[in-house]
Design an enzyme around this catalytic site. Structure first.
Site, PDB file in Angstrom:
ATOM      1  CB  SER A  98      17.903 -14.235  18.699  1.00 32.45           C
ATOM      2  OG  SER A  98      17.869 -14.372  20.095  1.00 32.45           O
TER       3      SER A  98
HETATM    4  N1  SAH Z   1      21.262 -12.692  23.185  1.00 30.00           N
HETATM    5  C1  SAH Z   1      21.815 -13.984  22.850  1.00 30.00           C
HETATM    6  C2  SAH Z   1      20.736 -15.038  22.744  1.00 30.00           C
HETATM    7  C3  SAH Z   1      20.881 -15.943  23.842  1.00 30.00           C
HETATM    8  S1  SAH Z   1      19.628 -17.150  24.113  1.00 30.00           S
HETATM    9  C4  SAH Z   1      22.692 -13.917  21.623  1.00 30.00           C
HETATM   10  O1  SAH Z   1      22.759 -12.871  20.971  1.00 30.00           O
HETATM   11  O2  SAH Z   1      23.341 -14.915  21.315  1.00 30.00           O
HETATM   12  C5  SAH Z   1      19.186 -16.721  25.776  1.00 30.00           C
HETATM   13  C6  SAH Z   1      20.291 -16.787  26.785  1.00 30.00           C
HETATM   14  O3  SAH Z   1      19.698 -16.402  28.034  1.00 30.00           O
HETATM   15  C7  SAH Z   1      20.890 -18.161  26.995  1.00 30.00           C
HETATM   16  O4  SAH Z   1      22.271 -18.085  26.823  1.00 30.00           O
HETATM   17  C8  SAH Z   1      20.535 -18.487  28.444  1.00 30.00           C
HETATM   18  O5  SAH Z   1      21.523 -19.241  29.125  1.00 30.00           O
HETATM   19  C9  SAH Z   1      20.369 -17.120  29.046  1.00 30.00           C
HETATM   20  N2  SAH Z   1      19.564 -17.058  30.275  1.00 30.00           N
HETATM   21  C10 SAH Z   1      18.480 -17.784  30.616  1.00 30.00           C
HETATM   22  N3  SAH Z   1      18.022 -17.403  31.823  1.00 30.00           N
HETATM   23  C11 SAH Z   1      18.844 -16.416  32.264  1.00 30.00           C
HETATM   24  C12 SAH Z   1      18.897 -15.606  33.446  1.00 30.00           C
HETATM   25  N4  SAH Z   1      18.027 -15.761  34.457  1.00 30.00           N
HETATM   26  N5  SAH Z   1      19.878 -14.683  33.541  1.00 30.00           N
HETATM   27  C13 SAH Z   1      20.782 -14.493  32.552  1.00 30.00           C
HETATM   28  N6  SAH Z   1      20.791 -15.239  31.415  1.00 30.00           N
HETATM   29  C14 SAH Z   1      19.832 -16.175  31.271  1.00 30.00           C
END
Ligand code: SAH
Length: 247
Positions: A98
């Site tokens: 993000s």
């Molecule tokens: N917080 C992260 C941003 C990740 S983007 C950072 O600091 O880098 C969102 C993430 O959520 C992605 O990696 C995606 O694979 C994950 N995601 C999507 N649906 C999900 C679910 N149901 N459970 C856990 N993770 C999920």
């Protein structure tokens, strides 16, 4: 000491003109100096968005965490030199780390402190988990894509974050074994707030979650559980997140 890196400037400047100002300013700076400049930029963004968020500054502990966590260690090698540009970046598997301003804002909205236990849904690179881990007692974080979760766990371990536990699974269901949580931070967007996450929130706790379909307007919401079990919902800011997917 962190390395000063300049060799990437020329090719990048030619293909990414929109980064021109930030990149040329960064070209001669150490990662630490870039990180401090980014924190200053976030503080300006916070002031500019105060009519949405109701806050003109973030908690000092949040800004200290932003000034501490080495974001360049959480992005793929080819994007390291962009790590302190205030943008989301690709982290593989179609996912993104993000925008730093959003990470800072969501951390602030969670209203956590040294004694808190936090659940994060969507580990991704592990950066948001590390920012939380600088502030709270323990972070439980769930990632649905195995390769990303394993990569994040390795990065966090290498950097010495021993108060973060990463699990591969579907974060929609929360992590009942460690509930209730002082705060829950969701970094992928569901169409509606998952009921298990509301259930796993402490009274007075904050659930920070982007809600809405991809590409058609999502809202960053803060839900609070009141002592009589009611839920209050506040819309904070229009945002754009990757979708929360299911197994
Ligand atoms: N917080 C992260 C941003 C990740 S983007 C950072 O600091 O880098 C969102 C993430 O959520 C992605 O990696 C995606 O694979 C994950 N995601 C999507 N649906 C999900 C679910 N149901 N459970 C856990 N993770 C999920």
């Amino acid at each position: 000491m962190e390395a000063v890196s300049t060799s990437w400037c020329k090719p990048i400047l030619s293909v990414l003109p929109s980064f021109l100002v930030a990149v040329s300013a960064c070209a001669q700076m150490s990662f630490e100096a870039q990180r401090n400049a980014l924190a200053d930029e976030i503080e300006r963004d916070v002031r500019e968005t105060r009519s949405y968020t109701g806050r003109s500054r973030l908690d000092a502990a949040v800004m200290d965490a932003i000034r501490t966590v080495p974001r360049h260690d959480f992005v793929p090698a080819e994007f390291r030199d962009f790590a302190y540009v205030n943008r989301p970046l690709p982290i593989g598997d179609g996912q993104t780390i993000s925008q730093p301003y959003i990470v800072a804002l969501m951390t602030d909205l969670a209203e956590v402190g040294p004694g808190s236990t936090v659940l994060e849904v969507g580990t991704g690179s592990g950066y948001q988990a590390a920012v939380l881990a600088e502030i709270v007692d323990h972070v439980y974080t769930i990632e649905i894509i195995g390769a990303l979760g394993r990569g994040a766990a390795a990065t966090l371990e290498r950097l010495g974050y021993d108060n973060v536990t990463v699990r591969i699974g579907d974060g929609y269901l929360g992590w009942p074994e460690h509930a209730p949580f002082d705060a829950i931070v969701v970094t992928a967007a569901p169409d509606a707030v998952p009921p298990p996450l509301i259930e796993q929130l402490k009274v007075g706790g904050k659930l920070v979650v982007p809600v809405g379909p991809v590409g058609r307007g999502q809202s960053l919401q803060v839900l609070e559980k009141t002592p009589d079990g009611d839920i209050t919902t506040t819309d904070v800011l229009p945002v754009r997140f990757v979708p929360l997917t299911r197994d």
